[in-house]
Design an enzyme around this catalytic site. Structure first.
Site, PDB file in Angstrom:
ATOM      1  N   ASP A 224      48.525  40.130  41.236  1.00 44.37           N
ATOM      2  CA  ASP A 224      50.141  40.691  41.003  1.00 44.37           C
ATOM      3  C   ASP A 224      50.857  39.729  41.189  1.00 44.37           C
ATOM      4  O   ASP A 224      50.445  38.417  41.282  1.00 44.37           O
ATOM      5  CB  ASP A 224      50.338  41.332  42.464  1.00 44.37           C
ATOM      6  CG  ASP A 224      49.654  40.552  43.694  1.00 44.37           C
ATOM      7  OD1 ASP A 224      48.858  40.515  44.182  1.00 44.37           O
ATOM      8  OD2 ASP A 224      51.060  39.990  44.006  1.00 44.37           O
ATOM      9  N   ASP A 226      53.416  39.194  43.266  1.00 38.85           N
ATOM     10  CA  ASP A 226      54.199  39.062  44.418  1.00 38.85           C
ATOM     11  C   ASP A 226      55.421  39.708  44.285  1.00 38.85           C
ATOM     12  O   ASP A 226      55.579  40.975  43.665  1.00 38.85           O
ATOM     13  CB  ASP A 226      54.115  37.773  45.209  1.00 38.85           C
ATOM     14  CG  ASP A 226      54.327  37.689  46.591  1.00 38.85           C
ATOM     15  OD1 ASP A 226      53.511  38.296  47.265  1.00 38.85           O
ATOM     16  OD2 ASP A 226      55.170  36.769  47.029  1.00 38.85           O
TER      17      ASP A 226
END
Ligand SMILES: CSC[C@H]1O[C@H](OP(=O)(O)O)[C@H](O)[C@@H]1O
Ligand code: ADE
Length: 308
Positions: A224, A226
């Site tokens: 991901d 973040d």
């Protein structure tokens, strides 16, 4: 304690992180669950054979069934247990957030630096609570030669796979306490600090591996972005889970391709001896104030210095 090692001839340990609870193409030889002076490891350690017969040890960092949060992982017991089996090198995997646009979810990275944002609640030294003091060199937190050795090999595997997974090298990982993810402000601050990746697990694992004189490298698998991207939603576990399975599959391919050669390298000692002997001048000289029971405890991980 490293006595079992040569009998078992298991020189390489793999620590699997989130999503990576087993490796492929392995024949289980036995499961061991050593009680160390720091308790039991996260789960039993599986000693397995590769198709060539080479043995490796596998440990699931969060336990089988992922029952341990990052702050509760018994890292001292994990590293001590692996050392007691005779392991010389630890190849650890971790699901990480990316703090850089060019490190896309699905990409892999080999970090070379760490920033510590854990909160001091994880026991981070084998010497903690003993009468023996040691100051371990940690300027280069990963085993340089080992990481360098991995670069070409991991890149080749990823290229051969043809799924466009890129390998990023020379990156800095920040280790936060969790279990909640970072705020947007924290995420942006970490970028300003120079961090490229974020997880909740590389510490104290890497510190303890160094104290135990084991070569340690981390394959960080990005899941991901973040929470630093203004226009995008902040990271959620659901987003992490989307990439976790594919990343775990790729990690298994990487492991299956390089573990034989890694075992040979560990056997020959060429790339994996850097850390051996590194604690010699880190430990304060022997004194009568040091308790025998503490020396005995430490002999479990450092028999070279503490066996009487
Ligand atoms: C599942 S999201 C957060 C969790 O995932 C990573 O675990 P690991 O490093 O064991 O793969 C991260 O460090 C957090 O613990
Ligand atoms: N964004 C993130 N922060 C901390 N640990 C993670 N593991 C995977 N993604 C993460």
């Amino acid at each position: 304690m490293a006595t079992e090692s040569t009998e078992k001839n298991v020189l390489v340990g793999v620590i699997g992180g989130s999503g990576l609870y087993h490796l492929d193409n392995l024949t289980l030889i036995e499961e061991v669950n050593p009680e160390t002076p720091w308790g039991y490891p996260s789960s039993s350690i599986k000693i397995c054979a590769l198709p060539s017969g080479t043995k490796v040890a596998f440990l699931a960092r969060h336990g089988n069934g992922h029952t341990l949060s990052p702050s509760a992982v018994p890292s001292r017991a994990n590293i001590a247990a692996l050392k007691s089996l005779g392991i010389r090198a630890i190849l650890a995997f971790s699901a990480v957030g990316s703090l850089r646009e060019e490190i896309r979810p699905g990409d892999f990275a080999l970090p070379t630096q760490i920033i510590d944002r854990t909160k001091g609640i994880r026991p981070a030294s084998f010497f903690e609570g003993t009468t023996i003091v040691a100051h371990t060199a940690f300027g280069d937190p990963f085993a340089n030669k080992f990481v360098h050795w991995l670069e070409d090999r991991v890149r080749k595997v990823l290229e051969a796979q043809g799924n466009g997974v890129k390998l990023h090298t020379g990156k800095c990982i920040i280790c936060m306490e969790g279990p909640q993810f970072s705020t947007r402000a924290e995420s942006k601050m970490y970028r300003m600090w120079g961090a490229d990746l974020i997880n909740m697990s590389v510490l104290p694992e890497a510190k303890l591996a160094r104290e135990a004189e084991l070569s340690y490298a981390l394959i960080a698998t990005a899941t991901d972005y973040d929470s630093w991207r203004e226009e995008e939603g902040a990271v959620t576990a659901a987003e992490v889970f989307k990439t976790l399975t594919t990343n775990a599959e790729t990690s298994r391919v990487v492991a299956a391709t390089i573990l034989d050669e890694l075992h040979s390298a560990a056997l020959e000692g060429d790339i994996l001896t850097e850390e051996v002997g590194s604690m010699k001048y880190s430990i304060m000289p022997r004194s009568e104030k040091q308790k025998d029971e503490d020396r005995e405890k430490l002999s479990y991980v450092l028999p070279e210095y503490f066996s009487s």
